[in-house]
Design a protein around this motif. Structure first.
Motif, PDB file in Angstrom:
ATOM      1  N   ASP A  95       0.783  -1.235   0.000  1.00 29.43           N
ATOM      2  CA  ASP A  95       0.000   0.000   0.000  1.00 29.43           C
ATOM      3  C   ASP A  95       0.816   1.288   0.000  1.00 29.43           C
ATOM      4  O   ASP A  95       0.347   2.316  -0.497  1.00 29.43           O
ATOM      5  CB  ASP A  95      -0.938   0.018   1.203  1.00 29.43           C
ATOM      6  N   HIS A  96       2.028   1.291   0.575  1.00 29.77           N
ATOM      7  CA  HIS A  96       2.802   2.525   0.710  1.00 29.77           C
ATOM      8  C   HIS A  96       4.145   2.439  -0.010  1.00 29.77           C
ATOM      9  O   HIS A  96       5.037   3.246   0.245  1.00 29.77           O
ATOM     10  CB  HIS A  96       3.028   2.857   2.190  1.00 29.77           C
ATOM     11  N   SER A  97       4.263   1.501  -0.907  1.00 34.84           N
ATOM     12  CA  SER A  97       5.546   1.267  -1.564  1.00 34.84           C
ATOM     13  C   SER A  97       5.726   2.146  -2.790  1.00 34.84           C
ATOM     14  O   SER A  97       4.763   2.486  -3.498  1.00 34.84           O
ATOM     15  CB  SER A  97       5.653  -0.203  -1.970  1.00 34.84           C
ATOM     16  N   VAL A  98       6.977   2.493  -3.069  1.00 38.24           N
ATOM     17  CA  VAL A  98       7.329   3.181  -4.312  1.00 38.24           C
ATOM     18  C   VAL A  98       6.947   2.327  -5.516  1.00 38.24           C
ATOM     19  O   VAL A  98       6.634   2.857  -6.593  1.00 38.24           O
ATOM     20  CB  VAL A  98       8.841   3.489  -4.320  1.00 38.24           C
ATOM     21  N   VAL A  99       6.938   1.016  -5.337  1.00 38.07           N
ATOM     22  CA  VAL A  99       6.609   0.111  -6.432  1.00 38.07           C
ATOM     23  C   VAL A  99       5.181   0.329  -6.921  1.00 38.07           C
ATOM     24  O   VAL A  99       4.890   0.207  -8.117  1.00 38.07           O
ATOM     25  CB  VAL A  99       6.800  -1.358  -6.001  1.00 38.07           C
ATOM     26  N   LEU A 100       4.280   0.677  -6.021  1.00 39.53           N
ATOM     27  CA  LEU A 100       2.858   0.820  -6.360  1.00 39.53           C
ATOM     28  C   LEU A 100       2.668   1.862  -7.462  1.00 39.53           C
ATOM     29  O   LEU A 100       2.995   3.035  -7.298  1.00 39.53           O
ATOM     30  CB  LEU A 100       2.075   1.202  -5.109  1.00 39.53           C
ATOM     31  N   HIS A 101       2.155   1.395  -8.612  1.00 43.42           N
ATOM     32  CA  HIS A 101       1.851   2.222  -9.782  1.00 43.42           C
ATOM     33  C   HIS A 101       3.085   2.853 -10.442  1.00 43.42           C
ATOM     34  O   HIS A 101       2.955   3.781 -11.239  1.00 43.42           O
ATOM     35  CB  HIS A 101       0.826   3.302  -9.445  1.00 43.42           C
ATOM     36  N   SER A 102       4.276   2.344 -10.090  1.00 47.70           N
ATOM     37  CA  SER A 102       5.479   2.735 -10.827  1.00 47.70           C
ATOM     38  C   SER A 102       5.698   1.728 -11.954  1.00 47.70           C
ATOM     39  O   SER A 102       4.982   0.717 -12.054  1.00 47.70           O
ATOM     40  CB  SER A 102       6.691   2.753  -9.895  1.00 47.70           C
ATOM     41  N   TRP A 103       6.711   1.959 -12.795  1.00 47.61           N
ATOM     42  CA  TRP A 103       6.960   1.028 -13.901  1.00 47.61           C
ATOM     43  C   TRP A 103       7.289  -0.373 -13.386  1.00 47.61           C
ATOM     44  O   TRP A 103       6.987  -1.368 -14.029  1.00 47.61           O
ATOM     45  CB  TRP A 103       8.079   1.543 -14.798  1.00 47.61           C
ATOM     46  N   SER A 104       7.896  -0.470 -12.200  1.00 49.52           N
ATOM     47  CA  SER A 104       8.187  -1.797 -11.648  1.00 49.52           C
ATOM     48  C   SER A 104       6.902  -2.577 -11.386  1.00 49.52           C
ATOM     49  O   SER A 104       6.886  -3.809 -11.467  1.00 49.52           O
ATOM     50  CB  SER A 104       9.019  -1.691 -10.372  1.00 49.52           C
ATOM     51  N   HIS A 105       5.788  -1.875 -11.107  1.00 50.02           N
ATOM     52  CA  HIS A 105       4.492  -2.538 -10.935  1.00 50.02           C
ATOM     53  C   HIS A 105       4.051  -3.168 -12.253  1.00 50.02           C
ATOM     54  O   HIS A 105       3.445  -4.253 -12.276  1.00 50.02           O
ATOM     55  CB  HIS A 105       3.456  -1.520 -10.450  1.00 50.02           C
ATOM     56  N   ALA A 106       4.361  -2.512 -13.379  1.00 47.37           N
ATOM     57  CA  ALA A 106       4.040  -3.095 -14.687  1.00 47.37           C
ATOM     58  C   ALA A 106       4.785  -4.410 -14.883  1.00 47.37           C
ATOM     59  O   ALA A 106       4.239  -5.380 -15.431  1.00 47.37           O
ATOM     60  CB  ALA A 106       4.393  -2.117 -15.809  1.00 47.37           C
ATOM     61  N   LEU A 107       6.036  -4.481 -14.422  1.00 50.06           N
ATOM     62  CA  LEU A 107       6.796  -5.725 -14.544  1.00 50.06           C
ATOM     63  C   LEU A 107       6.230  -6.803 -13.624  1.00 50.06           C
ATOM     64  O   LEU A 107       6.210  -7.993 -13.981  1.00 50.06           O
ATOM     65  CB  LEU A 107       8.272  -5.472 -14.235  1.00 50.06           C
ATOM     66  N   VAL A 108       5.762  -6.401 -12.439  1.00 50.14           N
ATOM     67  CA  VAL A 108       5.140  -7.362 -11.522  1.00 50.14           C
ATOM     68  C   VAL A 108       3.908  -7.993 -12.165  1.00 50.14           C
ATOM     69  O   VAL A 108       3.741  -9.223 -12.166  1.00 50.14           O
ATOM     70  CB  VAL A 108       4.766  -6.679 -10.185  1.00 50.14           C
ATOM     71  N   LEU A 109       3.026  -7.166 -12.744  1.00 46.80           N
ATOM     72  CA  LEU A 109       1.822  -7.724 -13.370  1.00 46.80           C
ATOM     73  C   LEU A 109       2.172  -8.526 -14.618  1.00 46.80           C
ATOM     74  O   LEU A 109       1.514  -9.531 -14.917  1.00 46.80           O
ATOM     75  CB  LEU A 109       0.834  -6.613 -13.715  1.00 46.80           C
ATOM     76  N   SER A 110       3.194  -8.121 -15.343  1.00 43.11           N
ATOM     77  CA  SER A 110       3.630  -8.907 -16.502  1.00 43.11           C
ATOM     78  C   SER A 110       4.054 -10.299 -16.066  1.00 43.11           C
ATOM     79  O   SER A 110       3.743 -11.292 -16.736  1.00 43.11           O
ATOM     80  CB  SER A 110       4.791  -8.211 -17.215  1.00 43.11           C
ATOM     81  N   MET A 111       4.755 -10.382 -14.935  1.00 46.67           N
ATOM     82  CA  MET A 111       5.155 -11.693 -14.432  1.00 46.67           C
ATOM     83  C   MET A 111       3.936 -12.521 -14.028  1.00 46.67           C
ATOM     84  O   MET A 111       3.897 -13.737 -14.251  1.00 46.67           O
ATOM     85  CB  MET A 111       6.119 -11.542 -13.258  1.00 46.67           C
ATOM     86  N   TYR A 112       2.923 -11.890 -13.454  1.00 46.57           N
ATOM     87  CA  TYR A 112       1.672 -12.607 -13.155  1.00 46.57           C
ATOM     88  C   TYR A 112       1.124 -13.248 -14.424  1.00 46.57           C
ATOM     89  O   TYR A 112       0.795 -14.442 -14.457  1.00 46.57           O
ATOM     90  CB  TYR A 112       0.629 -11.654 -12.574  1.00 46.57           C
ATOM     91  N   TYR A 113       1.011 -12.456 -15.488  1.00 44.40           N
ATOM     92  CA  TYR A 113       0.446 -12.983 -16.734  1.00 44.40           C
ATOM     93  C   TYR A 113       1.306 -14.093 -17.323  1.00 44.40           C
ATOM     94  O   TYR A 113       0.785 -15.119 -17.793  1.00 44.40           O
ATOM     95  CB  TYR A 113       0.264 -11.852 -17.750  1.00 44.40           C
TER      96      TYR A 113
END
Length: 520
Positions: A334-352
């Protein structure tokens, strides 16, 4: 080796230009020998990419032109209604929460957010307008707690009369949690399974094309959850699929999901499991997190956290051939720099990418909107979790996760077959526990009409060069990348680079998602 032929789309920021310069320097330094082979193909359904649609924050979403445009840009092909936990208390006649359920029997966050006292409505008519304008198919999540079977049948009839297809039906949401109303209604998974069998029989008598999924879980945190999925299926042999929900912490510091997860806290991390310790004050921690995002092992922590989270579906011990609907998933930090940053896009890509390796036949990312999980910004407050710098989100642009979902949707559009690429020789990232992950991963998608698309993700910090096979799509290669910590406000926040399809070798920028399509 081909020459660089990049086209910068839009007006890049200073960070984007810096990323481009880093790419130009690293392409020379990273001449890794990579080999590529095609693995065993799998069937992929046209509706594979979808989204959960708890839209209680938007009045008449189907009439909101900006929102409809954003959903069309997202490209999802199913919309889950009414979405998540609220569906367990949903009065479909009313288009809102069931007023007969007291607050004491509601999940706490529903009450704390004031939803039980709201005058807002989210009706089947609203859903019909939204699905019609976005060309999406509904995934109907039925209320099996406070309403009876006839309530659901009556409203499925209404949905059909409005012009919606009754194709996907979910029987409840996360009923395995230790909550008052689920415990009262379904004290054991066997009782829930019996009810599901009765409901499925009735639903298919009226809607024979409907596929029905029962609630499944990998959790074993109390007696009622142990072997939940197997016990449900023993009493519901006519189930077409099992649902699977998975949230996970970013894992940047190596932390794992908390052992004692309750409804609404799924995916939150346990600091006692962290492999690296940072500050606890939010502003200091976010500075520390940005530093961690320059560390290969910290990035690997994030990627392996997702891999292990998705692979927990194996704990359900499903019968061979039983499909999984992943109707909720995302990162929870909830309070991470990762949230909604480009690294979040990589996290969801790994999910897929991981779902493609599993029996998952339907995905519904959580959620179309919302500050913690949204695929679409709907106000200026999405980045309010950031201490510094202060960043305003741009309404009705895609979030970082939304861009990852959109690219997967583009790649799979019209596809009936997905083939994994077996990539050897690319950089390997190793997390703090010694688990490794290949930095370059990809899939090819095709159908009988010779439509082809290729999706490639370079998770790593170095540009990668891989052979490009002559039978692959012959369109333009478009690669999207950004600084890992950069907050994302739609496509203009991302460096978009285009390259002609090479005769031999394809160049993949660092931290990039690349797509190549070819429709004949």
């Amino acid at each position: 080796m081909i020459k660089n032929k990049w086209l910068i789309i839009g007006q890049p920021s200073t960070i984007q230009l810096a990323a481009g310069l880093v790419f130009l320097f690293t392409t020379v330094a990273a001449q890794t020998e990579i080999s590529v082979n095609e693995g065993a193909p799998r069937t992929i359904h046209a509706d594979w990419v979808g989204a959960n649609a708890n839209l209680t924050a938007i009045s008449q979403p189907g009439e909101n032109d900006a929102f409809v445009k954003a959903v069309n840009q997202l490209g999802v092909r199913t919309i889950r209604y009414p979405g998540g936990t609220i569906g367990n208390y949903w009065d479909w006649d009313r288009g809102w929460l069931d007023p007969d359920v007291p607050d004491s029997l509601m999940i706490p966050w529903v009450v704390s957010h004031g939803l039980t006292r709201s005058d807002q409505r989210y009706t089947l008519e609203d859903l019909e307008r939204l699905t019609r304008r976005t060309g999406t198919t509904p995934v109907f999540m039925l209320n099996m707690l406070s309403k009876d079977l006839e309530h659901s049948l009556r409203n499925l009839r209404k949905a059909q009369a409005l012009g919606m297809t009754i194709k996907y039906v979910e029987l409840g949401n996360e009923l395995y949690f230790d909550l008052p109303l689920p415990n009262q209604k379904y004290p054991t998974p066997e009782i829930y399974g019996d009810s599901c069998q009765h409901w499925i029989t009735a639903i298919k008598q009226e809607f024979p094309e409907a596929q029905c999924a029962v609630v499944g879980t990998y959790m074993t945190r109390h007696d009622r959850q142990i072997n939940w999925t197997q016990r449900v299926l023993q009493h519901c042999p006519d189930a077409d699929a099992v649902t699977f929900h998975r949230y996970s912490p970013s894992g940047l510091d190596g932390r794992r999901e908390r052992a004692r997860i309750t409804a609404g806290t799924e995916g939150t991390g346990d600091r006692n499991t962290a492999t690296r310790i940072g500050p606890t004050v939010r502003s200091d921690r976010q500075i520390w997190e940005r530093e961690q995002l320059t560390d290969e092992a910290a990035l690997a922590n994030m990627l392996t956290t997702v891999q292990q989270s998705v692979q927990s579906y194996r704990k359900m011990k499903l019968p061979p051939g039983m499909p999984i609907w992943a109707t909720e998933f995302n990162m929870r930090d909830d309070h991470s720099v990762v949230l909604h940053s480009w690294s979040h896009a990589l996290v969801l890509s790994m999910y897929y990418l991981e779902f493609l390796h599993s029996p998952v036949t339907l995905t519904s990312v959580h959620n179309l909107v919302g500050q913690l999980f949204g695929q679409i910004h709907i106000d200026t407050a999405t980045f309010s979790h950031l201490a510094e710098p202060k960043v305003a989100s741009v309404p009705y642009t895609l979030t970082a996760g939304g861009i990852a979902t959109s690219l997967l949707a583009q790649a799979t559009q019209g596809a009936t077959q997905a083939t994994p690429l077996v990539i050897e020789g690319a950089t390997t990232l190793q997390d703090d526990r010694g688990t490794t992950v290949t930095s370059v991963q990809g899939w090819m998608f095709a159908n009988k009409e010779q439509h082809q698309a290729l999706l490639l993700v370079n998770f790593g910090y170095k540009a990668q060069h891989m052979p490009y096979l002559t039978e692959w799509p012959q369109g333009t290669v478009t690669s999207y990348s950004a600084n890992l910590a950069q907050p994302i406000n739609g496509w203009e926040s991302v460096l978009s680079q285009q390259q002609e399809v090479p005769d031999e070798t394809l160049e993949l920028p660092p931290h990039s998602i690349s797509i190549i399509t070819n429709s004949k």
